[in-house]
Design a protein around this motif. Sequence first.
Motif, PDB file in Angstrom:
ATOM      1  N   ALA A  74       0.839  -1.204   0.000  1.00 57.63           N
ATOM      2  CA  ALA A  74       0.000   0.000   0.000  1.00 57.63           C
ATOM      3  C   ALA A  74       0.875   1.255   0.000  1.00 57.63           C
ATOM      4  CB  ALA A  74      -0.934  -0.012   1.206  1.00 57.63           C
ATOM      5  N   THR A  75       2.014   1.210   0.708  1.00 58.03           N
ATOM      6  CA  THR A  75       2.903   2.376   0.709  1.00 58.03           C
ATOM      7  C   THR A  75       3.487   2.624  -0.681  1.00 58.03           C
ATOM      8  OG1 THR A  75       3.493   1.806   2.976  1.00 58.03           O
ATOM      9  CG2 THR A  75       4.823   3.488   1.917  1.00 58.03           C
ATOM     10  N   VAL A  79       2.972   6.258  -2.268  1.00 58.64           N
ATOM     11  CA  VAL A  79       4.142   7.094  -2.556  1.00 58.64           C
ATOM     12  C   VAL A  79       4.394   7.165  -4.065  1.00 58.64           C
ATOM     13  CG1 VAL A  79       6.630   7.333  -2.229  1.00 58.64           C
ATOM     14  CG2 VAL A  79       5.175   6.645  -0.319  1.00 58.64           C
ATOM     15  N   GLY A  80       4.393   5.988  -4.712  1.00 61.25           N
ATOM     16  CA  GLY A  80       4.618   5.957  -6.155  1.00 61.25           C
ATOM     17  C   GLY A  80       3.547   6.745  -6.900  1.00 61.25           C
TER      18      GLY A  80
ATOM     19  N   GLY B  62       8.934  -0.281   9.621  1.00 55.31           N
ATOM     20  CA  GLY B  62       9.740  -1.013   8.635  1.00 55.31           C
ATOM     21  C   GLY B  62       9.030  -1.094   7.299  1.00 55.31           C
ATOM     22  N   GLY B  63       7.748  -1.454   7.317  1.00 59.02           N
ATOM     23  CA  GLY B  63       6.974  -1.593   6.090  1.00 59.02           C
ATOM     24  C   GLY B  63       6.860  -0.276   5.350  1.00 59.02           C
ATOM     25  N   ILE B  64       6.618   0.793   6.101  1.00 55.29           N
ATOM     26  CA  ILE B  64       6.459   2.105   5.453  1.00 55.29           C
ATOM     27  C   ILE B  64       7.780   2.538   4.812  1.00 55.29           C
ATOM     28  CG2 ILE B  64       6.078   4.568   5.879  1.00 55.29           C
ATOM     29  CD1 ILE B  64       3.844   3.843   7.770  1.00 55.29           C
ATOM     30  N   CYS B  93      -0.392  -3.202  -6.890  1.00 52.52           N
ATOM     31  CA  CYS B  93      -0.006  -3.095  -5.473  1.00 52.52           C
ATOM     32  C   CYS B  93      -1.230  -2.794  -4.614  1.00 52.52           C
ATOM     33  CB  CYS B  93       1.033  -1.990  -5.284  1.00 52.52           C
ATOM     34  SG  CYS B  93       2.629  -2.388  -5.982  1.00 52.52           S
ATOM     35  N   GLY B  94      -2.069  -1.858  -5.091  1.00 55.37           N
ATOM     36  CA  GLY B  94      -3.267  -1.500  -4.330  1.00 55.37           C
ATOM     37  C   GLY B  94      -4.212  -2.682  -4.192  1.00 55.37           C
ATOM     38  N   GLY B  95      -4.415  -3.402  -5.291  1.00 57.54           N
ATOM     39  CA  GLY B  95      -5.294  -4.564  -5.250  1.00 57.54           C
ATOM     40  C   GLY B  95      -4.772  -5.611  -4.284  1.00 57.54           C
ATOM     41  N   ALA B  96      -3.458  -5.871  -4.350  1.00 49.19           N
ATOM     42  CA  ALA B  96      -2.854  -6.865  -3.468  1.00 49.19           C
ATOM     43  C   ALA B  96      -3.002  -6.443  -2.009  1.00 49.19           C
ATOM     44  CB  ALA B  96      -1.375  -7.040  -3.821  1.00 49.19           C
TER      45      ALA B  96
END
Lengths: 94, 459
Positions: A74-75, A79-80, B62-64, B93-96
């Motif tokens: 999600a980040t 960001v992208g 960490g994830g961010i 990425c959003g869907g996942a």
Amino acid sequence: MDTGTIIIGLTIFVLACFAGAELIAKVPPTLHTPLMSGSNAISGIAILGALLATGHPESFNSISVIGFLAVILATINVVGGYLVTHRMLQMFKK
Amino acid sequence: MSQHIINLIYLLAATLFMIGIKYLSSPDTAKKGNFLSMIGMGAAIGATLAAPEINGFTLIIGGIIIGTVIGAYIAIKVKMTAMPQMVGLLNGCGGAASALVGLAEFQSNSTGFTPFTLITLLLSLIIGGLTFTGSLMAYAKLQGLIPSRPVTYRGQQAINGIIVLATAALSWLVFRDSTNILAISGVLVFSLGLGVLAVIPIGGADMPVIICLLNAYSGLAVSMTGFALSNNALIITGSLVGASGIFLTKIMCDAMNRSLANVLFSAFGKVDESAAASGEPPTGTMKGVEIEDVATILANAGTLIIVPGYGMAAAQAQHATRELADYLGEQGVEVRYAIHPVAGRMPGHMNVLLAEADVSYDQLFAMEDINDDFAATDVVLVIGANDVVNPAAKTNPGSPIYGMPVLDVEKARTVIVLKRSLNVGFAGIENELFYMDNTRMLFGDARASLQKLLAALKK
């Protein structure tokens, strides 16, 4: 979840769809690519769910791992998405 | 922070997202809109981190950090010509993320779901999953990692149908018993498979529609996650993205005069072969032309309209195009650009490329605003566009693109077509424009041709 909450949620959903359609119809074709990448960025709002899943459990378990992956993805989306939109909008000049 | 305050901040974020889209109605305010939208996102994330449910921050931070580094890196590195696949990748990425949030929710609270929550959770898993793999396939096709032609095989529709039924059956099992991890995993795996199988039969030229549709799906997935978590920020934002994706999908389909079902299910290339064979072959001969002749034609022109297409992007010719146009402008030629809605690989693709090359956006005209002007134009320069300037769409009922709105370039006094080779366009359709009396063909790499043209003009 009680029926009242469901109905309020559905109401919000329907109203937001119409509001969104009105706003988007006014975006000129020349900005359709930034519209896509910008709306892409806000769909990264799923990060809120990812944060709650990752920060929620008391101990490290499979949920933490799934949540952690979701936070990363999600980040990247947020960001992208915002950055490419910014890069493109910077180029539009008269 | 109390839940009420958090919800108020979510409302603020949603408002800022809407203002952000509103400001996109003009290139002058668009940048400010993007900033407001970013502030909204920052506020929503900050409020969530301050929620009482959040106990540990190590994984989150960490994830961010990892996500920010990857996201920033690809956003800064990507070329403007590669924007369609970039949007596809981010969509994935959003869907996942939505699918994973659904999965985590299943694991954390496996018994206490109401039927409505279960349905929305299943939908966020399914839509999120197929958005993920569908977007990756679209990315791979646009990036040239896999062939962009439609991939078809015997029994394709039947196999897809069986997978849809299997997904539905497994969803039913999960609905009956939400602790059935095997069935939940099955739903996810089949959704992932569905995303792949739904996109492979779709050709490269139809990718604008698919990118828009996947955008809509990623929004829908977010809304479903929002319903499951009773989170209004997700519901509102998801519906905004969904509305945007569906709106653009419709514009793309209308611009090709095809229904969404036709784009999704008809493996375009296959339809063409039969239809093109039944249509009449173009009459007349193709007339090649040399750089010097084109330079003379352009030097004597009063008005010029440039029609860019995917070929301009593929040849990275946007800067060379602008340099030529600028020079002609200085010589007193009136230069404008005509942009067909499906030129390129995503909505607005040509506009972004020309903006990158510093072309002023008031020189760019949409099809309906410029189509009547071709008849009064001296020269049209077609750079790597093909199907969007094919008069067969208006005159030949046997053509597979018959009925598609096209640019009326053939009405101009002279049409110069820059084309890499004699090959037919993506759809494999002969272009009658190339055989017309007032058309001249300039073969070669578009960027090299434009540069030689400019050098010849300056002599």
